[in-house]
Design an enzyme around this catalytic site. Sequence first.
Site, PDB file in Angstrom:
ATOM      1  N   GLU A 126     -17.010  -3.692   1.322  1.00  0.00           N
ATOM      2  CA  GLU A 126     -16.897  -2.640   0.306  1.00  0.00           C
ATOM      3  C   GLU A 126     -15.965  -1.545   0.820  1.00  0.00           C
ATOM      4  O   GLU A 126     -15.783  -1.398   2.028  1.00  0.00           O
ATOM      5  CB  GLU A 126     -18.282  -2.044   0.042  1.00  0.00           C
ATOM      6  CG  GLU A 126     -18.790  -1.241   1.225  1.00  0.00           C
ATOM      7  CD  GLU A 126     -20.304  -1.063   1.266  1.00  0.00           C
ATOM      8  OE1 GLU A 126     -21.010  -2.076   1.415  1.00  0.00           O
ATOM      9  OE2 GLU A 126     -20.742   0.089   1.166  1.00  0.00           O
ATOM     10  N   LYS A 128     -14.438   1.826   2.198  1.00  0.00           N
ATOM     11  CA  LYS A 128     -14.951   2.936   3.009  1.00  0.00           C
ATOM     12  C   LYS A 128     -14.437   4.211   2.343  1.00  0.00           C
ATOM     13  O   LYS A 128     -13.223   4.470   2.314  1.00  0.00           O
ATOM     14  CB  LYS A 128     -14.439   2.824   4.445  1.00  0.00           C
ATOM     15  CG  LYS A 128     -14.967   3.919   5.352  1.00  0.00           C
ATOM     16  CD  LYS A 128     -14.621   3.610   6.801  1.00  0.00           C
ATOM     17  CE  LYS A 128     -15.300   4.557   7.769  1.00  0.00           C
ATOM     18  NZ  LYS A 128     -14.987   5.961   7.575  1.00  0.00           N
ATOM     19  N   ASP A 130     -13.535   7.984   1.638  1.00  0.00           N
ATOM     20  CA  ASP A 130     -13.129   9.070   2.523  1.00  0.00           C
ATOM     21  C   ASP A 130     -13.662  10.397   1.979  1.00  0.00           C
ATOM     22  O   ASP A 130     -12.968  11.148   1.305  1.00  0.00           O
ATOM     23  CB  ASP A 130     -11.599   9.100   2.616  1.00  0.00           C
ATOM     24  CG  ASP A 130     -11.129   9.880   3.825  1.00  0.00           C
ATOM     25  OD1 ASP A 130     -11.987  10.300   4.633  1.00  0.00           O
ATOM     26  OD2 ASP A 130      -9.914  10.070   3.961  1.00  0.00           O
ATOM     27  N   TYR A 236     -24.451   3.864  -0.653  1.00  0.00           N
ATOM     28  CA  TYR A 236     -24.142   2.605   0.037  1.00  0.00           C
ATOM     29  C   TYR A 236     -25.116   2.271   1.156  1.00  0.00           C
ATOM     30  O   TYR A 236     -24.960   1.265   1.826  1.00  0.00           O
ATOM     31  CB  TYR A 236     -22.707   2.614   0.577  1.00  0.00           C
ATOM     32  CG  TYR A 236     -22.362   3.821   1.438  1.00  0.00           C
ATOM     33  CD1 TYR A 236     -22.997   4.051   2.660  1.00  0.00           C
ATOM     34  CD2 TYR A 236     -21.398   4.729   1.013  1.00  0.00           C
ATOM     35  CE1 TYR A 236     -22.703   5.156   3.428  1.00  0.00           C
ATOM     36  CE2 TYR A 236     -21.088   5.842   1.781  1.00  0.00           C
ATOM     37  CZ  TYR A 236     -21.742   6.050   2.982  1.00  0.00           C
ATOM     38  OH  TYR A 236     -21.451   7.146   3.748  1.00  0.00           O
ATOM     39  N   LYS A 324     -10.293  -0.374   9.321  1.00  0.00           N
ATOM     40  CA  LYS A 324      -9.511   0.776   8.834  1.00  0.00           C
ATOM     41  C   LYS A 324      -8.137   0.322   8.332  1.00  0.00           C
ATOM     42  O   LYS A 324      -7.544  -0.595   8.871  1.00  0.00           O
ATOM     43  CB  LYS A 324      -9.303   1.797   9.966  1.00  0.00           C
ATOM     44  CG  LYS A 324     -10.579   2.382  10.540  1.00  0.00           C
ATOM     45  CD  LYS A 324     -11.230   3.384   9.625  1.00  0.00           C
ATOM     46  CE  LYS A 324     -10.763   4.783   9.786  1.00  0.00           C
ATOM     47  NZ  LYS A 324     -11.272   5.617  10.805  1.00  0.00           N
ATOM     48  N   CYS A 429      28.681  11.862 -10.284  1.00  0.00           N
ATOM     49  CA  CYS A 429      27.709  12.787  -9.685  1.00  0.00           C
ATOM     50  C   CYS A 429      26.744  13.299 -10.756  1.00  0.00           C
ATOM     51  O   CYS A 429      27.179  13.800 -11.795  1.00  0.00           O
ATOM     52  CB  CYS A 429      28.465  13.948  -9.046  1.00  0.00           C
ATOM     53  SG  CYS A 429      27.364  15.248  -8.476  1.00  0.00           S
ATOM     54  N   CYS A 432      27.510  17.185 -11.412  1.00  0.00           N
ATOM     55  CA  CYS A 432      28.740  17.746 -11.981  1.00  0.00           C
ATOM     56  C   CYS A 432      29.591  16.708 -12.705  1.00  0.00           C
ATOM     57  O   CYS A 432      30.603  17.060 -13.293  1.00  0.00           O
ATOM     58  CB  CYS A 432      29.575  18.412 -10.885  1.00  0.00           C
ATOM     59  SG  CYS A 432      30.343  17.250  -9.749  1.00  0.00           S
ATOM     60  N   CYS A 447      30.002  12.783  -3.721  1.00  0.00           N
ATOM     61  CA  CYS A 447      30.532  13.362  -4.958  1.00  0.00           C
ATOM     62  C   CYS A 447      31.909  13.903  -4.615  1.00  0.00           C
ATOM     63  O   CYS A 447      32.088  14.601  -3.609  1.00  0.00           O
ATOM     64  CB  CYS A 447      29.618  14.494  -5.417  1.00  0.00           C
ATOM     65  SG  CYS A 447      30.426  15.654  -6.534  1.00  0.00           S
ATOM     66  N   CYS A 453      31.271  21.242  -7.867  1.00  0.00           N
ATOM     67  CA  CYS A 453      29.922  20.678  -8.020  1.00  0.00           C
ATOM     68  C   CYS A 453      28.906  21.759  -7.638  1.00  0.00           C
ATOM     69  O   CYS A 453      28.881  22.218  -6.495  1.00  0.00           O
ATOM     70  CB  CYS A 453      29.762  19.461  -7.114  1.00  0.00           C
ATOM     71  SG  CYS A 453      28.099  18.776  -7.156  1.00  0.00           S
TER      72      CYS A 453
HETATM   73  S1  IVH Z   1     -22.268   2.490   6.106  1.00  0.00           S
HETATM   74  C1  IVH Z   1     -25.042   2.943   9.925  1.00  0.00           C
HETATM   75  N1  IVH Z   1     -20.597   2.297   4.129  1.00  0.00           N
HETATM   76  O1  IVH Z   1     -18.060   6.260   7.160  1.00  0.00           O
HETATM   77  C2  IVH Z   1     -23.782   3.226   9.246  1.00  0.00           C
HETATM   78  N2  IVH Z   1     -20.392   4.161   5.576  1.00  0.00           N
HETATM   79  O2  IVH Z   1     -17.215   6.183   9.949  1.00  0.00           O
HETATM   80  C3  IVH Z   1     -23.959   3.523   7.805  1.00  0.00           C
HETATM   81  N3  IVH Z   1     -18.607   5.702   4.921  1.00  0.00           N
HETATM   82  O3  IVH Z   1     -20.823   7.973   8.434  1.00  0.00           O
HETATM   83  C4  IVH Z   1     -22.676   3.816   7.134  1.00  0.00           C
HETATM   84  N4  IVH Z   1     -17.950   4.627   3.145  1.00  0.00           N
HETATM   85  O4  IVH Z   1     -19.824   8.695   6.134  1.00  0.00           O
HETATM   86  C5  IVH Z   1     -20.977   3.012   5.192  1.00  0.00           C
HETATM   87  N5  IVH Z   1     -19.204   2.024   2.290  1.00  0.00           N
HETATM   88  C6  IVH Z   1     -19.594   2.726   3.354  1.00  0.00           C
HETATM   89  C7  IVH Z   1     -18.947   3.925   3.699  1.00  0.00           C
HETATM   90  C8  IVH Z   1     -19.375   4.612   4.825  1.00  0.00           C
HETATM   91  C9  IVH Z   1     -17.767   5.694   3.874  1.00  0.00           C
HETATM   92  C10 IVH Z   1     -18.606   6.751   5.958  1.00  0.00           C
HETATM   93  C11 IVH Z   1     -19.953   7.312   6.314  1.00  0.00           C
HETATM   94  C12 IVH Z   1     -20.118   6.983   7.770  1.00  0.00           C
HETATM   95  C13 IVH Z   1     -18.683   6.907   8.219  1.00  0.00           C
HETATM   96  C14 IVH Z   1     -18.526   6.117   9.495  1.00  0.00           C
END
Ligand code: IVH
Length: 708
Positions: A126, A128, A130, A236, A324, A429, A432, A447, A453
């Site tokens: 899934e 991650k 931010d 999550y 990442k 150009c 101009c 140009c 120009c």
């Molecule tokens: S699972 C035991 N799932 O990423 C770990 N974390 O770098 C439980 N985060 O502290 C975290 N999306 O703030 C999990 N789909 C996701 C996430 C996620 C973002 C963040 C979360 C965590 C940090 C770790």
Amino acid sequence: MSAERAPSELNEQEAKDELAHLAGVLGKANTEYHTDDAPRYSDADYDKLKRRNAEIESLFPELKRPDSPSDQVGAPVSAAFSKIEHKVRMLSLGNAFTDEDVIEFAARVRKYLGLRENDPIAFTAEPKIDGLSLSLRYENGTLIQAATRGDGQVGENVTANARTISDIPHFIKDAPKVLEVRGEVYMSHADFDALNAAQDSKGAKTFANPRNAAAGSLRQINAEITKQRPLLFFAYAWGDLSEPLAETQFGAIERLSAFGFSTNPLTRRHETVETLIEHYREIETQRATLGYDIDGVVYKVDDLTLQSRLGFRSTTPRWAIAHKFPAELAFTSLEAIEIQVGRTGALSPVARLKPVTVGGVVVSNATLHNADYIAGRDSKGEPIRDGRDLRVNDWVEIYRAGDVIPKVRDVDTSKRGPDSTPYEFPKTCPECGSDVVREDGDSVAYCSGGLICPAQAVEKLKHFVSRAAFDIDGLGAKQIEMFFDDEALPIKEPADIFTLQARDAANPIAKLKNRTGFGETSVNNLFDAINTKRKIPLNRLIFALGIRHVGETSGAMLARHYGSWDGFFTAMQYAAGKSGPAWDQLNDIDGVGSVMATALVDAFHTPNTRDAIERLVAELDVQDVAAPDTSGSKVAGKTVVFTGTLEKMTRAEAKARAESLGAKVSGSVSAKTDLVVAGPGAGSKAKKAESLGIELISEDDWLALITS
Ligand code: IVH
């Protein structure tokens, strides 16, 4: 600091010093990121420092510090909030940066569980998100507490703030007696843009990226402010539970969704590493169109019994990993290609992009270099991107390294629509309408409009007033733009700067001192600053003219060679035909090649440029360059030729020294030559000198001659 050296090259003391340094730097970075919501490092740089710290620790385990950054999650809570101790620790995730890292992660899981290579094991994958993590505690179906992660053990009590988030239910039905739901608070791109625009118009602080905006908005002392901020929440994970949610991770997420939480629609379940990575690639290409920031993909062992068998290391679970995205890469749409015209007339194509966050920075423009780059060729005609060209509406990969201007790295041609057509570089150009010219062997198109120009004229003026050129106090790029478009007192060319005061005096109505931003004193200061620069050294003037290829150093060399404005200007007229003695002499000047010589002569022969230069010089008192003191020099006035290999100095140095002593250095031997300095390997020139009866000496003799 030994930051550039491989950890394996460090000795024990260096390793110890660097670990101490990194503990300090990373500790500070943690506070800036988590507590102050004002990070100084990009996520990629932070990860790099953390990895280096871990590498050194693994090579010198006995040096690992009690306050090691490897054992820390987040940062201590701010004093502004009350504290909440997490019943179940809120942990971090280990990182994978390459496909190999993911393969190793899966292998480690199998090994730990004693599974054989072919035994099936499923993982979820899934995005991650931010944002910042939040833990919500429900008792008997009622939200009673919300806490940030803090240091993982103790978080900040943000219950009132969390209750204002529309995605977070206050009550849930059929839930376990105790249920802690964990997830990420984040802000969408659209809401982030609108918030920053609103902050900007109020003169309030804007946020660097959606993550900071989300963190800053959630962690408000006054929850009324949080309420006005459009925060969202994805669930999550979970913490304390009175009974299990399901048997699998996937099933638990489905339950959270059934309770009314938003869960991420891109969550999948896969049985092989290959398909996990495929899903990762798919999410990566969708990154820019999701409408919110993600920085990777999280893989988790699906079976919850296996998760609990795997357990945790000090701060990360063994059953999950974050794959990442390379922090400086992102996909987005190329919405337009625009052409910028610089002071030399160079046409630079710029990509206008659908904004995308790359390494914590929102990127909406990228350089496209030149026509070849767009067409998929480098300067030598070799293919780049395997020859794939770039077109408007293409799906492109953006690259940003540190503070470098973002670049378009690649294009996904499979996403091209049927109407897509190759980009046509303009033939006239855009500023101009003059013809665009591109010479053979030059990757840049120009140009041909010169000063007619407006883009070139305004950029040339900015260069003219810049630090290394005229450096006029109170007249910088901003003021130049203003005056360029001024109707009453325009500055369209350099001479206009020096006639500004007289024009102002002669203008009965639109006086400068009556404008907003200008008072009597500042106007007088400006005129004084301009007038003091009428007296200008020749080298500065030559550089300030902004002739293509003529930089500060070449300006100085030309000035030294010609000595006076008249000498220089006359020589440029004589060199006009690009042949003859004046042309040869220009080409002979150290550091002037045929490219610069051509640019100089062309500038002085384009009537409107030359006229503008003459109007300018009429306003100035150009300072001659003092001729070198050649009294006592035995070679002053002599014509010298160097040939063969010089062993004590380079050719350029020999030439510069000879010229500083008043000699003229020539490339060929003729009846006018007075002296030939011959090193080993001297051939035809030495022979010719002999046949003409010209004095022939060695390098040592030459040195003796000029130092005696
Ligand atoms: S699972 C035991 N799932 O990423 C770990 N974390 O770098 C439980 N985060 O502290 C975290 N999306 O703030 C999990 N789909 C996701 C996430 C996620 C973002 C963040 C979360 C965590 C940090 C770790």
